[in-house]
Design an enzyme around this catalytic site. Sequence first.
Site, short mmCIF file in Angstrom:
data_model
loop_
_atom_site.label_atom_id
_atom_site.label_comp_id
_atom_site.label_asym_id
_atom_site.label_seq_id
_atom_site.Cartn_x
_atom_site.Cartn_y
_atom_site.Cartn_z
CD1 TRP A 1 -3.15 1.01 0.70
CD2 TRP A 1 -1.85 2.28 1.99
NE1 TRP A 1 -3.84 2.16 0.98
CE2 TRP A 1 -3.06 2.96 1.77
CE3 TRP A 1 -0.87 2.90 2.77
CZ2 TRP A 1 -3.33 4.22 2.31
CZ3 TRP A 1 -1.14 4.15 3.30
CH2 TRP A 1 -2.35 4.79 3.07
CG ASN B 1 4.16 -4.80 6.21
OD1 ASN B 1 4.37 -4.91 5.01
ND2 ASN B 1 3.42 -5.64 6.90
CD GLU C 1 -14.97 2.99 4.58
OE1 GLU C 1 -15.68 2.60 5.51
OE2 GLU C 1 -13.75 2.81 4.55
CG HIS D 1 -24.23 27.56 14.49
ND1 HIS D 1 -24.44 28.79 15.08
CD2 HIS D 1 -25.05 26.69 15.13
CE1 HIS D 1 -25.33 28.65 16.06
NE2 HIS D 1 -25.72 27.38 16.10
CE LYS E 1 -11.74 -4.89 7.99
NZ LYS E 1 -12.95 -4.04 8.18
O1 M6R Z 1 -9.10 -1.86 12.83
P1 M6R Z 1 -9.61 -0.58 13.40
O2 M6R Z 1 -10.98 -0.70 13.98
O3 M6R Z 1 -8.64 0.04 14.39
O4 M6R Z 1 -9.69 0.42 12.17
C1 M6R Z 1 -9.98 1.77 12.37
C2 M6R Z 1 -10.34 2.43 11.07
O5 M6R Z 1 -9.27 2.36 10.18
C3 M6R Z 1 -11.56 1.78 10.41
O6 M6R Z 1 -12.66 1.75 11.27
C4 M6R Z 1 -11.95 2.57 9.14
O7 M6R Z 1 -12.40 3.85 9.48
C5 M6R Z 1 -13.00 1.78 8.36
N1 M6R Z 1 -12.50 1.47 7.04
C6 M6R Z 1 -14.28 2.50 8.17
O8 M6R Z 1 -15.22 1.71 7.53
#
Ligand code: M6R
Length: 606
Positions: A74, A98, A485, A501, A601
């Site tokens: 990524w 990574n 998203e 506001h 993810k």
């Molecule tokens: O694995 P996590 O719950 O820590 O991830 C946090 C965010 O990256 C995650 O919730 C992100 O906002 C989602 N893709 C939203 O759908």
Amino acid sequence: MCGIVGITSNNDVTARILGSLKKLEYRGYDSAGIATLSDGNINEVKCEGRVESLEKNISRTNLQGTIGIGHVRWATHGKPSTLNAHPHSSEVVSVVHNGIIENSTILKKLLEKKGYRFKSQTDTEVIAHLVTDYLKKDNLKNTIVKVLKKLHGSFALGIIFKDQPDLIVGARRGSPLAVGYGPDENYLGSDSYALKAMTNKISYLNDGEFCIIKKDLVEFFDSNAKKINKKILNLSKNDQSIDKGDYKYFMSKEVDEQPITIKNCVNEYIDKFNKQINIYNFPWKIRDISSVVLIGCGTAYHACLIAKYWFEEHTSLDVTVDVASEFRYRKIKFKKDSLYIFVSQSGETADTYAALDICKKNKMKTCSIVNVVESSIARDSQLVLPIHCGPEIGVASTKAFLGQMLVLYLLCLKISFDKKIISKKKYSEKIKYLLSLSNLTKKTLKVDSKIQKLCKVFANAKGCMFLGRGYSFPIALEGALKLKELAYIHAEGYPAGEMKHGPLALIEEGMPVVVLAPRDDHYKKIVSNMQEVISRGAKVLLITNKSKNEIQSENIWETIEVENISEDLLPFLITIPLQKLAYYSALEKGYDIDKPRNLAKSVTVE
Ligand code: M6R
């Protein structure tokens, strides 16, 4: 986000590295690659795009080897391209990485002065050349120690060496890394999920540690190369719901799984016989907690925002909510009587982990609410409360959001009960409601057909707004996040009372506005706010709960009614139409729903 796999074996490893990379696809990536050793040579195949394309390229090149490393990238430094894809190799080593090397520019200049030539724009390539350079003067172990000391930033590394036909080095600082044990072969992976098809025997590296993996031996070392011992964990072999079944996308399957998610979680935490919430191994005295600090990112942060309302309503605790990326750099005044709660589906989010680490270093009480119980955040917290959702593969968090809210709600009620704030009667009532939540979620999922019809308007909109008050405000933020998203539509979540506001200026003829107006304490107020946007031309989609009473408003474009439950549990139900709305809008636009552009993810870099 980036993912690492490494295998050393007696058998060819290429197909299995590809298989593991496929498992890591859910993290979100833009390029992929593999390097193996055969006949004393490093062989690399890389490509921009999917592992599927990598597989095709490999079939043309006949890549082979009994040792190899693979990576899904990524992009951070350098655009997504074949050249920037990992592994990055020098004459003598090949590296997958990574994380981010923060001092790569300086290191690159030094290496260039020494005559090293760079092919990519990545920070990773410096590691390959740095290792090569140190190897000229030192042995392998000393080289690794010295290189790791030179690197700033956070990383997980996998390295193979041209003249070591059976040896992979793994190293961790900040980014997770796991070692797997097999029969006459061993593995390296950025998470245990990547290795699950091959083994359930796993060890995790801690920050600063590195390991040397051979097919019949694994050794772990601290940052000064002192040998250390590691526990081997036996992970559950339970790989439930990892395929899509009849669904086109994981996301729609995961949305539909929510009644099961809730049922599993309720079963884990509620003793139906005694009608009470059980949180085992709670490590503190309840009287020693007088405030909670809730920390998360993205959707997990939204779950924390809702929990603030619950904790304020049902307990006497002070509540603060923070985005992890802000918390970690603020000058926090830590309080001994605070409970710091970290919410994360993956348990690997870099910012949330860093926030936890700061609390740990300050000797605070730490609790994590996670889906992945083997994750770094879970392993480093004093109390772990799993959400019992099963794997969530779609990048958009859906069932985990409901699971996070549920565990936060259960924790809140439990604290309230133990502190003798909620009455026994009210506590039993709440438990009764919780026991009905799974079924009501199932019924609410039937909003499907209605939403499908509406999503054309959203898919063609320039932008749209989600409004809520009270409990519904964080859900408005979550609805907007999902639409952004998945359908790439500019969407704003707003507390409805704030519209005058500033944001009201955005409303123009035909703009879709989703108004979350369950019949709760805020209902009358939000109906007025709704009227204000309707009279300025907004196309209002009203989401409310079923009621005998008519809605006191005219010119509402469409209404969706969810099932009835106690007001404080309505956030669970009104979330569902918003998940479906984002899903169908993205479907209408033909987007890759499980892997939205630019997103990952598991966000393992800050
Ligand atoms: O694995 P996590 O719950 O820590 O991830 C946090 C965010 O990256 C995650 O919730 C992100 O906002 C989602 N893709 C939203 O759908």
